[in-house]
Design a protein around this motif. Structure first.
Motif, mmCIF file in Angstrom:
data_model
loop_
_atom_site.group_PDB
_atom_site.id
_atom_site.type_symbol
_atom_site.label_atom_id
_atom_site.label_comp_id
_atom_site.label_asym_id
_atom_site.label_seq_id
_atom_site.Cartn_x
_atom_site.Cartn_y
_atom_site.Cartn_z
ATOM 1 N N ASP A 111 -95.511 -83.194 -94.689
ATOM 2 C CA ASP A 111 -96.391 -82.081 -94.322
ATOM 3 C C ASP A 111 -95.638 -80.811 -93.961
ATOM 4 O O ASP A 111 -96.189 -79.715 -94.033
ATOM 5 C CB ASP A 111 -97.244 -82.488 -93.103
ATOM 6 C CG ASP A 111 -97.999 -83.773 -93.359
ATOM 7 O OD1 ASP A 111 -98.821 -83.782 -94.294
ATOM 8 O OD2 ASP A 111 -97.756 -84.762 -92.642
ATOM 9 N N VAL A 112 -94.409 -80.973 -93.534
ATOM 10 C CA VAL A 112 -93.597 -79.835 -93.113
ATOM 11 C C VAL A 112 -92.151 -80.099 -93.515
ATOM 12 O O VAL A 112 -91.685 -81.234 -93.451
ATOM 13 C CB VAL A 112 -93.737 -79.585 -91.584
ATOM 14 C CG1 VAL A 112 -93.310 -80.783 -90.771
ATOM 15 C CG2 VAL A 112 -92.970 -78.355 -91.143
ATOM 16 N N ILE A 113 -91.484 -79.040 -93.976
ATOM 17 C CA ILE A 113 -90.076 -79.139 -94.330
ATOM 18 C C ILE A 113 -89.291 -78.263 -93.356
ATOM 19 O O ILE A 113 -89.724 -77.160 -93.015
ATOM 20 C CB ILE A 113 -89.814 -78.742 -95.804
ATOM 21 C CG1 ILE A 113 -88.343 -78.985 -96.186
ATOM 22 C CG2 ILE A 113 -90.238 -77.320 -96.093
ATOM 23 C CD1 ILE A 113 -88.071 -78.880 -97.682
ATOM 24 N N PHE A 114 -88.176 -78.782 -92.874
ATOM 25 C CA PHE A 114 -87.358 -78.081 -91.890
ATOM 26 C C PHE A 114 -86.063 -77.600 -92.537
ATOM 27 O O PHE A 114 -85.412 -78.358 -93.257
ATOM 28 C CB PHE A 114 -87.012 -79.017 -90.728
ATOM 29 C CG PHE A 114 -88.219 -79.581 -90.036
ATOM 30 C CD1 PHE A 114 -88.983 -78.795 -89.180
ATOM 31 C CD2 PHE A 114 -88.604 -80.894 -90.241
ATOM 32 C CE1 PHE A 114 -90.099 -79.307 -88.541
ATOM 33 C CE2 PHE A 114 -89.709 -81.426 -89.603
ATOM 34 C CZ PHE A 114 -90.462 -80.633 -88.749
ATOM 35 N N LYS A 115 -85.705 -76.346 -92.259
ATOM 36 C CA LYS A 115 -84.462 -75.770 -92.762
ATOM 37 C C LYS A 115 -83.817 -74.946 -91.650
ATOM 38 O O LYS A 115 -84.490 -74.511 -90.719
ATOM 39 C CB LYS A 115 -84.725 -74.846 -93.962
ATOM 40 C CG LYS A 115 -85.245 -75.522 -95.207
ATOM 41 C CD LYS A 115 -84.296 -76.545 -95.789
ATOM 42 C CE LYS A 115 -83.089 -75.931 -96.446
ATOM 43 N NZ LYS A 115 -82.145 -76.892 -97.001
ATOM 44 N N GLY A 116 -82.524 -74.714 -91.791
ATOM 45 C CA GLY A 116 -81.824 -73.825 -90.866
ATOM 46 C C GLY A 116 -82.259 -72.394 -91.119
ATOM 47 O O GLY A 116 -82.581 -72.025 -92.258
ATOM 48 N N ASP A 117 -82.267 -71.560 -90.079
ATOM 49 C CA ASP A 117 -82.762 -70.193 -90.257
ATOM 50 C C ASP A 117 -81.812 -69.304 -91.055
ATOM 51 O O ASP A 117 -82.126 -68.144 -91.315
ATOM 52 C CB ASP A 117 -83.166 -69.552 -88.932
ATOM 53 C CG ASP A 117 -82.018 -69.336 -87.971
ATOM 54 O OD1 ASP A 117 -80.850 -69.610 -88.320
ATOM 55 O OD2 ASP A 117 -82.289 -68.876 -86.843
ATOM 56 N N ASP A 118 -80.694 -69.852 -91.508
ATOM 57 C CA ASP A 118 -79.851 -69.110 -92.444
ATOM 58 C C ASP A 118 -80.547 -68.981 -93.807
ATOM 59 O O ASP A 118 -80.162 -68.149 -94.629
ATOM 60 C CB ASP A 118 -78.473 -69.759 -92.599
ATOM 61 C CG ASP A 118 -78.529 -71.216 -93.022
ATOM 62 O OD1 ASP A 118 -79.399 -71.959 -92.518
ATOM 63 O OD2 ASP A 118 -77.685 -71.624 -93.850
ATOM 64 N N TRP A 119 -81.599 -69.757 -94.044
ATOM 65 C CA TRP A 119 -82.394 -69.655 -95.271
ATOM 66 C C TRP A 119 -83.476 -68.580 -95.164
ATOM 67 O O TRP A 119 -83.939 -68.072 -96.171
ATOM 68 C CB TRP A 119 -83.079 -70.995 -95.557
ATOM 69 C CG TRP A 119 -82.224 -71.974 -96.283
ATOM 70 C CD1 TRP A 119 -81.005 -72.466 -95.892
ATOM 71 C CD2 TRP A 119 -82.523 -72.595 -97.521
ATOM 72 N NE1 TRP A 119 -80.550 -73.362 -96.816
ATOM 73 C CE2 TRP A 119 -81.460 -73.471 -97.824
ATOM 74 C CE3 TRP A 119 -83.600 -72.526 -98.391
ATOM 75 C CZ2 TRP A 119 -81.436 -74.239 -98.979
ATOM 76 C CZ3 TRP A 119 -83.583 -73.304 -99.532
ATOM 77 C CH2 TRP A 119 -82.506 -74.146 -99.819
ATOM 78 N N ARG A 120 -83.884 -68.245 -93.935
ATOM 79 C CA ARG A 120 -85.001 -67.316 -93.734
ATOM 80 C C ARG A 120 -84.664 -65.937 -94.308
ATOM 81 O O ARG A 120 -83.592 -65.403 -94.075
ATOM 82 C CB ARG A 120 -85.324 -67.178 -92.254
ATOM 83 C CG ARG A 120 -86.583 -66.367 -91.988
ATOM 84 C CD ARG A 120 -86.791 -66.106 -90.519
ATOM 85 N NE ARG A 120 -86.635 -67.329 -89.759
ATOM 86 C CZ ARG A 120 -87.553 -67.845 -88.963
ATOM 87 N NH1 ARG A 120 -88.695 -67.237 -88.803
ATOM 88 N NH2 ARG A 120 -87.321 -68.954 -88.305
ATOM 89 N N GLY A 121 -85.614 -65.389 -95.083
ATOM 90 C CA GLY A 121 -85.444 -64.047 -95.632
ATOM 91 C C GLY A 121 -84.508 -63.966 -96.828
ATOM 92 O O GLY A 121 -84.268 -62.882 -97.352
#
Length: 177
Positions: A111-121
């Motif tokens: 239902d949800v995938i988690f990633k490090g915020d280095d992927w954001r933007g």
């Protein structure tokens, strides 16, 4: 066991007959190489487990890492899976062999995938968000651990390797040959 003690599960929805209600199970997925396992990996998996009912860690296969990053991991897939599987807050481990995360979602179901915020933007993060929005999966980011990474550890190992006497060998280098 009586009829009132029965529990069954269908598509992430549990019916608990002892309470007479439905319990939604939020399944989370945390993909990663998890090569040279370090505190950043530990942090993302721990945080992910706090934001779902069941956590599946996706360990990217050696072949997929070679294809996407252009290099093999230092630690082979079977060992990386064993390391991640041993964490008490990881409920299941999936060997990730498909290049498209949505294809992995179809295979695993979450239902949800988690990633490090280095992927954001980033372009890859924005693509991940678009692709998963289309199938109703939320993308959640967690703080990236700045002071350590597998890349930094790999560089440190390479520097140390260059300092070794020519007759010396390292287990890591020998194991990958």
């Amino acid at each position: 066991m009586t009829q009132r003690d029965v529990r069954w599960s269908t598509e992430g929805v549990d019916w608990d007959d002892t309470r007479g209600n439905y319990n939604m199970t939020l399944v989370g997925y945390a993909p990663g190489a998890y090569d040279l396992f370090h505190v950043g990996h530990l942090n993302i998996l721990r945080h992910a487990s706090e934001h779902c009912d069941r956590l599946i860690a996706g360990v990217v296969s050696d072949e997929m890492l070679l294809r996407t990053k252009g290099r093999l991991p230092v630690v082979p897939l079977a060992e990386r899976i064993e390391i991640v599987r041993s964490l008490r807050f990881v409920d299941a481990v999936h060997a990730e062999t498909l290049p498209d995360k949505v294809d992995t979602w179809r295979e695993v179901g979450f239902d949800v995938i988690f990633k490090g915020d280095d992927w954001r933007g980033t372009p890859k993060g924005e693509k991940l968000e678009r692709d998963f929005a289309a199938v109703g999966v939320e993308v959640r980011y967690f703080p990236y651990t700045m002071h350590t990474s597998s890349t930094a550890l790999r560089r440190a190992l390479a520097a140390l390797e260059h300092e070794l006497p020519p007759t010396g060998s390292t287990r890591i280098r020998d194991a990958r040959r």
